[in-house]
Motif scaffolding. Structure first.
Motif, PDB file in Angstrom:
ATOM      1  N   ASP A 191       1.612  10.954  -1.315  1.00  0.00           N
ATOM      2  CA  ASP A 191       1.809   9.601  -1.320  1.00  0.00           C
ATOM      3  C   ASP A 191       0.861   8.707  -1.822  1.00  0.00           C
ATOM      4  OD1 ASP A 191       4.571  10.108  -0.361  1.00  0.00           O
ATOM      5  OD2 ASP A 191       3.770   9.865   1.954  1.00  0.00           O
ATOM      6  N   VAL A 192      -0.279   9.030  -1.488  1.00  0.00           N
ATOM      7  CA  VAL A 192      -1.528   8.177  -1.995  1.00  0.00           C
ATOM      8  C   VAL A 192      -1.548   8.301  -3.468  1.00  0.00           C
ATOM      9  CG1 VAL A 192      -4.184   7.858  -1.790  1.00  0.00           C
ATOM     10  CG2 VAL A 192      -2.719   8.474   0.208  1.00  0.00           C
ATOM     11  N   LEU A 193      -1.622   9.748  -4.021  1.00  0.00           N
ATOM     12  CA  LEU A 193      -1.570   9.594  -5.331  1.00  0.00           C
ATOM     13  C   LEU A 193      -0.470   9.117  -6.222  1.00  0.00           C
ATOM     14  CD1 LEU A 193      -2.846  13.468  -5.337  1.00  0.00           C
ATOM     15  CD2 LEU A 193      -4.331  11.446  -5.890  1.00  0.00           C
ATOM     16  N   GLU A 194       0.711   9.031  -5.607  1.00  0.00           N
ATOM     17  CA  GLU A 194       1.753   8.630  -6.234  1.00  0.00           C
ATOM     18  C   GLU A 194       1.364   6.982  -6.166  1.00  0.00           C
ATOM     19  OE1 GLU A 194       6.708   7.769  -5.007  1.00  0.00           O
ATOM     20  OE2 GLU A 194       5.571   9.655  -5.040  1.00  0.00           O
ATOM     21  N   TRP A 195       1.284   6.394  -5.050  1.00  0.00           N
ATOM     22  CA  TRP A 195       1.050   4.872  -5.264  1.00  0.00           C
ATOM     23  C   TRP A 195      -0.268   4.519  -5.946  1.00  0.00           C
ATOM     24  CZ3 TRP A 195      -3.359   1.637  -3.696  1.00  0.00           C
ATOM     25  CH2 TRP A 195      -3.069   0.525  -3.494  1.00  0.00           C
ATOM     26  N   LEU A 196      -1.165   5.216  -6.296  1.00  0.00           N
ATOM     27  CA  LEU A 196      -2.147   5.068  -7.180  1.00  0.00           C
ATOM     28  C   LEU A 196      -1.781   4.990  -8.451  1.00  0.00           C
ATOM     29  CD1 LEU A 196      -5.202   6.889  -5.688  1.00  0.00           C
ATOM     30  CD2 LEU A 196      -5.272   4.224  -6.072  1.00  0.00           C
ATOM     31  N   SER A 197      -0.915   6.157  -8.976  1.00  0.00           N
ATOM     32  CA  SER A 197      -0.359   6.259 -10.067  1.00  0.00           C
ATOM     33  C   SER A 197       0.550   4.953 -10.561  1.00  0.00           C
ATOM     34  CB  SER A 197       0.337   7.474 -10.299  1.00  0.00           C
ATOM     35  OG  SER A 197       0.830   7.774 -11.558  1.00  0.00           O
ATOM     36  N   SER A 198       1.404   4.487  -9.555  1.00  0.00           N
ATOM     37  CA  SER A 198       2.078   3.377  -9.744  1.00  0.00           C
ATOM     38  C   SER A 198       1.427   2.084 -10.342  1.00  0.00           C
ATOM     39  CB  SER A 198       2.891   3.200  -8.689  1.00  0.00           C
ATOM     40  OG  SER A 198       2.361   2.461  -7.525  1.00  0.00           O
ATOM     41  N   GLY A 251       0.755  -1.098  -0.049  1.00  0.00           N
ATOM     42  CA  GLY A 251      -0.008   0.128  -0.063  1.00  0.00           C
ATOM     43  C   GLY A 251       0.935   1.179  -0.059  1.00  0.00           C
ATOM     44  N   PRO A 252       0.276   2.502   0.220  1.00  0.00           N
ATOM     45  CA  PRO A 252       1.047   3.545   0.185  1.00  0.00           C
ATOM     46  C   PRO A 252       1.593   3.976   1.496  1.00  0.00           C
ATOM     47  CG  PRO A 252      -1.517   3.960   0.328  1.00  0.00           C
ATOM     48  CD  PRO A 252      -1.269   2.730   0.127  1.00  0.00           C
ATOM     49  N   SER A 253       2.620   4.599   1.286  1.00  0.00           N
ATOM     50  CA  SER A 253       3.567   4.976   2.384  1.00  0.00           C
ATOM     51  C   SER A 253       2.763   5.730   3.240  1.00  0.00           C
ATOM     52  CB  SER A 253       4.615   5.903   2.018  1.00  0.00           C
ATOM     53  OG  SER A 253       5.496   5.380   0.972  1.00  0.00           O
ATOM     54  N   TYR A 254       2.994   5.886   4.524  1.00  0.00           N
ATOM     55  CA  TYR A 254       2.366   6.262   5.925  1.00  0.00           C
ATOM     56  C   TYR A 254       3.096   6.605   6.905  1.00  0.00           C
ATOM     57  CZ  TYR A 254       2.838   1.821   8.148  1.00  0.00           C
ATOM     58  OH  TYR A 254       3.423   0.638   8.731  1.00  0.00           O
ATOM     59  N   THR A 255       2.862   7.715   7.806  1.00  0.00           N
ATOM     60  CA  THR A 255       3.599   8.364   8.893  1.00  0.00           C
ATOM     61  C   THR A 255       2.819   7.621  10.063  1.00  0.00           C
ATOM     62  OG1 THR A 255       4.219  10.214   7.464  1.00  0.00           O
ATOM     63  CG2 THR A 255       4.418  10.393   9.942  1.00  0.00           C
TER      64      THR A 255
END
Length: 68
Positions: free
Chosen positions: A50-57, A34-38
């Motif tokens: 980070d969510v948008l980057e993960w979705l794009s990948s 899943g997407p990176s988180y803090t």
């Protein structure tokens, strides 16, 4: 709902429903997916960028086949 790249979201934020259920996000964190988180203490935050980057990948390009 639109994900703001500059904002932070908690796992139950309505904007993150496009990723899956809160339980899915928890499972992905446990599995390292899943997407990176803090983490801030016990609080989990997802940065919109980070969510948008993960979705794009996850984007899959499809090809239109030409009929013969």
């Amino acid at each position: 709902m639109t994900i703001n790249p500059e904002a932070f979201y908690v796992p139950d934020a309505p904007e993150l429903r496009i990723l899956g259920a809160v339980q899915t996000l928890a499972r992905w964190r446990h599995e390292g997916k899943g997407p990176s988180y803090t983490k801030s203490g016990s609080r989990v935050l997802y940065r919109g960028s980070d969510v948008l980057e993960w979705l794009s990948s996850k984007r899959i390009e499809t090809k239109v086949s030409e009929a013969a």
